[in-house]
Design a protein around this motif. Sequence first.
Motif, PDB file in Angstrom:
ATOM      1  N   MET A   1     -17.632 -25.355 -27.918  1.00 53.46           N
ATOM      2  CA  MET A   1     -18.453 -24.854 -26.815  1.00 53.46           C
ATOM      3  C   MET A   1     -18.306 -23.340 -26.825  1.00 53.46           C
ATOM      4  SD  MET A   1     -17.224 -27.672 -23.977  1.00 53.46           S
ATOM      5  CE  MET A   1     -18.098 -26.894 -22.629  1.00 53.46           C
ATOM      6  N   GLU A   2     -19.422 -22.614 -26.872  1.00 54.28           N
ATOM      7  CA  GLU A   2     -19.397 -21.155 -26.971  1.00 54.28           C
ATOM      8  C   GLU A   2     -19.857 -20.503 -25.673  1.00 54.28           C
ATOM      9  OE1 GLU A   2     -22.005 -20.709 -30.310  1.00 54.28           O
ATOM     10  OE2 GLU A   2     -20.348 -20.845 -31.737  1.00 54.28           O
ATOM     11  N   LYS A   3     -19.437 -19.241 -25.507  1.00 54.00           N
ATOM     12  CA  LYS A   3     -19.820 -18.454 -24.321  1.00 54.00           C
ATOM     13  C   LYS A   3     -19.632 -19.280 -23.047  1.00 54.00           C
ATOM     14  CE  LYS A   3     -23.168 -15.948 -27.072  1.00 54.00           C
ATOM     15  NZ  LYS A   3     -24.557 -15.850 -27.434  1.00 54.00           N
ATOM     16  N   VAL A   4     -18.446 -19.871 -22.935  1.00 56.66           N
ATOM     17  CA  VAL A   4     -18.181 -20.772 -21.813  1.00 56.66           C
ATOM     18  C   VAL A   4     -18.116 -20.008 -20.494  1.00 56.66           C
ATOM     19  CG1 VAL A   4     -17.082 -22.570 -23.187  1.00 56.66           C
ATOM     20  CG2 VAL A   4     -15.683 -20.714 -22.261  1.00 56.66           C
ATOM     21  N   ARG A   5     -18.491 -20.715 -19.448  1.00 57.34           N
ATOM     22  CA  ARG A   5     -18.487 -20.183 -18.079  1.00 57.34           C
ATOM     23  C   ARG A   5     -17.592 -21.070 -17.228  1.00 57.34           C
ATOM     24  NH1 ARG A   5     -24.493 -20.426 -19.314  1.00 57.34           N
ATOM     25  NH2 ARG A   5     -24.367 -22.480 -18.350  1.00 57.34           N
ATOM     26  N   GLN A   6     -17.170 -20.544 -16.091  1.00 53.06           N
ATOM     27  CA  GLN A   6     -16.325 -21.344 -15.207  1.00 53.06           C
ATOM     28  C   GLN A   6     -17.037 -22.615 -14.754  1.00 53.06           C
ATOM     29  OE1 GLN A   6     -14.735 -17.826 -12.772  1.00 53.06           O
ATOM     30  NE2 GLN A   6     -13.155 -19.401 -12.602  1.00 53.06           N
ATOM     31  N   ASP A   7     -18.369 -22.581 -14.620  1.00 53.46           N
ATOM     32  CA  ASP A   7     -19.071 -23.791 -14.199  1.00 53.46           C
ATOM     33  C   ASP A   7     -19.229 -24.814 -15.328  1.00 53.46           C
ATOM     34  OD1 ASP A   7     -21.152 -22.639 -15.651  1.00 53.46           O
ATOM     35  OD2 ASP A   7     -22.542 -22.559 -13.973  1.00 53.46           O
ATOM     36  N   ASP A   8     -18.681 -24.515 -16.518  1.00 50.44           N
ATOM     37  CA  ASP A   8     -18.592 -25.514 -17.584  1.00 50.44           C
ATOM     38  C   ASP A   8     -17.386 -26.433 -17.377  1.00 50.44           C
ATOM     39  OD1 ASP A   8     -20.852 -24.718 -19.116  1.00 50.44           O
ATOM     40  OD2 ASP A   8     -19.690 -23.118 -20.058  1.00 50.44           O
ATOM     41  N   THR A   9     -16.527 -26.115 -16.426  1.00 47.05           N
ATOM     42  CA  THR A   9     -15.377 -26.964 -16.115  1.00 47.05           C
ATOM     43  C   THR A   9     -15.884 -28.333 -15.683  1.00 47.05           C
ATOM     44  OG1 THR A   9     -13.965 -25.103 -15.500  1.00 47.05           O
ATOM     45  CG2 THR A   9     -13.398 -27.257 -14.559  1.00 47.05           C
ATOM     46  N   ASP A  10     -15.424 -29.382 -16.383  1.00 55.52           N
ATOM     47  CA  ASP A  10     -15.904 -30.731 -16.088  1.00 55.52           C
ATOM     48  C   ASP A  10     -15.173 -31.716 -17.000  1.00 55.52           C
ATOM     49  OD1 ASP A  10     -17.398 -32.806 -14.957  1.00 55.52           O
ATOM     50  OD2 ASP A  10     -19.333 -31.889 -15.390  1.00 55.52           O
ATOM     51  N   THR A  11     -15.498 -32.986 -16.843  1.00 55.97           N
ATOM     52  CA  THR A  11     -15.047 -34.012 -17.783  1.00 55.97           C
ATOM     53  C   THR A  11     -16.125 -34.174 -18.837  1.00 55.97           C
ATOM     54  OG1 THR A  11     -13.787 -35.172 -16.089  1.00 55.97           O
ATOM     55  CG2 THR A  11     -14.390 -36.441 -18.049  1.00 55.97           C
ATOM     56  N   TYR A  12     -15.706 -34.218 -20.091  1.00 57.46           N
ATOM     57  CA  TYR A  12     -16.605 -34.421 -21.222  1.00 57.46           C
ATOM     58  C   TYR A  12     -16.117 -35.644 -21.984  1.00 57.46           C
ATOM     59  CZ  TYR A  12     -18.354 -29.704 -20.352  1.00 57.46           C
ATOM     60  OH  TYR A  12     -18.920 -28.592 -19.768  1.00 57.46           O
ATOM     61  N   TRP A  13     -16.961 -36.169 -22.845  1.00 59.86           N
ATOM     62  CA  TRP A  13     -16.618 -37.337 -23.648  1.00 59.86           C
ATOM     63  C   TRP A  13     -16.992 -37.083 -25.098  1.00 59.86           C
ATOM     64  CZ3 TRP A  13     -14.839 -41.955 -21.290  1.00 59.86           C
ATOM     65  CH2 TRP A  13     -14.875 -41.949 -19.882  1.00 59.86           C
ATOM     66  N   CYS A  14     -16.083 -37.399 -26.027  1.00 62.80           N
ATOM     67  CA  CYS A  14     -16.473 -37.461 -27.434  1.00 62.80           C
ATOM     68  C   CYS A  14     -16.650 -38.946 -27.728  1.00 62.80           C
ATOM     69  CB  CYS A  14     -15.451 -36.797 -28.351  1.00 62.80           C
ATOM     70  SG  CYS A  14     -13.763 -37.361 -28.217  1.00 62.80           S
ATOM     71  N   GLY A  15     -17.675 -39.254 -28.510  1.00 61.71           N
ATOM     72  CA  GLY A  15     -17.955 -40.661 -28.700  1.00 61.71           C
ATOM     73  C   GLY A  15     -18.571 -40.996 -30.040  1.00 61.71           C
TER      74      GLY A  15
END
Length: 148
Positions: free
Chosen positions: A91-105
């Motif tokens: 994930m590039e140029k991340v922002r604080q609002d990118d904070t979350d749960t993600y899933w690799c699948g």
Amino acid sequence: MQLPLVLLLLSLPGCLSIQGPESVRGLEGGSVTVRCDYKPRWETYGKWWCRGAYWELCRTLVRTTGSQLEVKGDRVSIGDNQSHHFLTVTMEKVRQDDTDTYWCGISKSGPDLGAPIRVTIEPEGTLLTTACYPTNGRAGVSSVSYSR
């Protein structure tokens, strides 16, 4: 004697077929890379990265085509190292609002396989410390980084 529910679930086919870190941290404006390891036999299956706390409602951000070619989305890329059985998401140029749960699948017939990862983006200027974690029996280290 009955097995506890957790042991029963872990014994089902496909459980723990893909694993990632429990959580990762990054700095605002920088990039975050997540590695998810998967078991042999899933090499040629499509892999994906989605965002959302609930598996059923997460929004797919990027997916592979079942090959090793890197696929780029909006600020997100995914690659699949089929010979070593892991996928890498950046994930590039991340922002604080990118904070979350993600899933690799892994895409497959029937329910997909997935592993949740909590991504936390810290404000610029925060010092991130080194952490060691096991990865399929191997030690891994996240880097120390900071921003001015």
